[in-house]
Design an enzyme around this catalytic site. Sequence first.
Site, PDB file in Angstrom:
ATOM      1  N   GLY A  36      11.481   6.253   2.736  1.00 43.10           N
ATOM      2  CA  GLY A  36      12.090   4.926   2.867  1.00 43.10           C
ATOM      3  C   GLY A  36      11.019   3.837   2.814  1.00 43.10           C
ATOM      4  CG  PHE A  72      22.618   7.612   5.095  1.00 42.27           C
ATOM      5  CD1 PHE A  72      23.508   7.673   4.030  1.00 42.27           C
ATOM      6  CD2 PHE A  72      22.932   6.801   6.165  1.00 42.27           C
ATOM      7  CE1 PHE A  72      24.679   6.932   4.040  1.00 42.27           C
ATOM      8  CE2 PHE A  72      24.104   6.058   6.188  1.00 42.27           C
ATOM      9  CZ  PHE A  72      24.978   6.133   5.113  1.00 42.27           C
ATOM     10  CB  THR A 116      25.332  16.435  -2.363  1.00 44.33           C
ATOM     11  OG1 THR A 116      25.178  16.700  -3.752  1.00 44.33           O
ATOM     12  CG2 THR A 116      24.957  17.704  -1.620  1.00 44.33           C
ATOM     13  CE1 TYR A 140      20.182  17.246  -1.001  1.00 42.30           C
ATOM     14  CE2 TYR A 140      21.409  17.623  -3.035  1.00 42.30           C
ATOM     15  CZ  TYR A 140      21.131  16.846  -1.920  1.00 42.30           C
ATOM     16  OH  TYR A 140      21.812  15.671  -1.737  1.00 42.30           O
ATOM     17  CB  ILE A 206      18.173  14.766 -23.867  1.00 47.17           C
ATOM     18  CG1 ILE A 206      18.296  13.299 -24.284  1.00 47.17           C
ATOM     19  CG2 ILE A 206      19.539  15.376 -23.562  1.00 47.17           C
ATOM     20  CD1 ILE A 206      19.209  13.072 -25.488  1.00 47.17           C
ATOM     21  N   GLY A 283      19.301  24.827 -12.955  1.00 47.77           N
ATOM     22  CA  GLY A 283      20.306  24.507 -11.924  1.00 47.77           C
ATOM     23  C   GLY A 283      21.244  23.357 -12.242  1.00 47.77           C
TER      24      GLY A 283
HETATM   25  N1  UDP Z   1      18.733  14.196 -17.118  1.00 51.87           N
HETATM   26  C1  UDP Z   1      18.065  14.160 -18.349  1.00 51.87           C
HETATM   27  N2  UDP Z   1      16.842  13.571 -18.412  1.00 51.87           N
HETATM   28  C2  UDP Z   1      16.228  13.001 -17.311  1.00 51.87           C
HETATM   29  C3  UDP Z   1      16.916  13.030 -16.062  1.00 51.87           C
HETATM   30  C4  UDP Z   1      18.167  13.649 -16.010  1.00 51.87           C
HETATM   31  O1  UDP Z   1      18.572  14.666 -19.369  1.00 51.87           O
HETATM   32  O2  UDP Z   1      15.105  12.488 -17.430  1.00 51.87           O
HETATM   33  C5  UDP Z   1      20.069  14.815 -17.035  1.00 51.87           C
HETATM   34  C6  UDP Z   1      20.167  15.963 -16.052  1.00 51.87           C
HETATM   35  O3  UDP Z   1      19.827  17.181 -16.667  1.00 51.87           O
HETATM   36  C7  UDP Z   1      21.639  15.902 -15.648  1.00 51.87           C
HETATM   37  C8  UDP Z   1      21.985  14.414 -15.762  1.00 51.87           C
HETATM   38  O4  UDP Z   1      20.964  13.832 -16.571  1.00 51.87           O
HETATM   39  O5  UDP Z   1      22.412  16.597 -16.586  1.00 51.87           O
HETATM   40  C9  UDP Z   1      22.006  13.721 -14.413  1.00 51.87           C
HETATM   41  O6  UDP Z   1      20.829  14.060 -13.723  1.00 51.87           O
HETATM   42  P1  UDP Z   1      20.368  13.358 -12.380  1.00 51.87           P
HETATM   43  O7  UDP Z   1      19.023  13.935 -11.997  1.00 51.87           O
HETATM   44  O8  UDP Z   1      20.458  11.882 -12.543  1.00 51.87           O
HETATM   45  O9  UDP Z   1      21.483  13.758 -11.315  1.00 51.87           O
HETATM   46  P2  UDP Z   1      22.067  15.193 -10.860  1.00 51.87           P
HETATM   47  O10 UDP Z   1      23.326  15.366 -11.638  1.00 51.87           O
HETATM   48  O11 UDP Z   1      21.038  16.230 -11.131  1.00 51.87           O
HETATM   49  O12 UDP Z   1      22.333  14.988  -9.413  1.00 51.87           O
END
Ligand code: UDP
Length: 331
Positions: A36, A72, A116, A140, A206, A283
């Site tokens: 924080g 939180f 979550t 997590y 991606i 994951g």
């Molecule tokens: N993602 C991505 N590139 C990045 C960060 C995230 O392709 O640099 C993808 C990630 O694999 C997931 C989606 O974006 O499919 C959302 O990821 P984020 O980490 O924001 O949230 P999560 O769903 O893991 O809580």
Amino acid sequence: MKIFITGGAGYIGSYVAYLLRNQDYEIAIFDNLENGHRWALKDSRFYFGDLRNFNQILDAIYDFKPDAIMHFAAYIKVEESVNDPYKYYENNVLGSLNLIKAALLNKVKYFIFSSTAAVYGIPKNIPVSENETCMPINPYGQSKLMVENILKDISKSSFLKFGILRYFNVAGADVKAKLGQANKKPTHLITRVLRAALGKIPYIEIYGTDYPTKDGTCIRDYIHIKDLAQAHIDVLNYIKEEDKSDIFNVGYGKGYSVKEIIDIAKKITKIDFPVKVGKRRKGDPPILIANAEKLKKLTNWEPKYNKIETIIEDAWEWEKYLNSNPTLFEY
Ligand code: UDP
């Protein structure tokens, strides 16, 4: 009403604290400032402490005498939890146990817990409702589910009433309130995309284009921090008025793919930043979309900032603000 907020110097906790104060609640924040920021506390009453230290949390709660706790404080990085599960179980589970014990000893009746969608693991049904089987696929998600179960059992044998909020993908900020996520090494998609637009990272990668989705990239339900924060207050009112415990998904029920987010961000920023296709991240479920009907039906919550463009525009304003105020990365 007096509300004690753990993790109130963090991204979500600090915004909930801000909303509560605007709505005339009396609040106090408890935080170890590991992730924080001191600036996020504004001028709130503050207890510096760590949940893993029972006496610190007991003393703070005894001193403040809250009516409700909003919890939180937790570690939140999936990949880190896979590599260092002990760290996650100790902080997220043992820390919560200490907090719950302090709450019981001080007769705090209401407990709002930040959970979550990771508790679902890879859900069978999309959109996913609160009744879906919970099978987390990383420590997590497991640590959050353990705390949910602890709350369920303890509420059955005591006066404690809980409200559990299962967040989908939180994003956005409030530049006017000067509150948002300030992370030196962000992992979340929207933040990383905007950092790529600002040239803070060389490109956006991606993570996988071979998922069973329309364009091969993962789909998520992104929710604005402003709506997510208000949901905590609405759930607290609900459990108080109904005098019962319950669990709520918090999302909009609409999904966007990684490619769609990148395209919208390019339009909003008017910057054609570099994009590279990489491997899948460990994951990641292919699709996560909330069925958030329960929250809308049972509480006063209504989505107000649910246009994806609004979320990304607000996140963009915030990233530019951070970029021109580098000291915000320090507390
Ligand atoms: N993602 C991505 N590139 C990045 C960060 C995230 O392709 O640099 C993808 C990630 O694999 C997931 C989606 O974006 O499919 C959302 O990821 P984020 O980490 O924001 O949230 P999560 O769903 O893991 O809580």
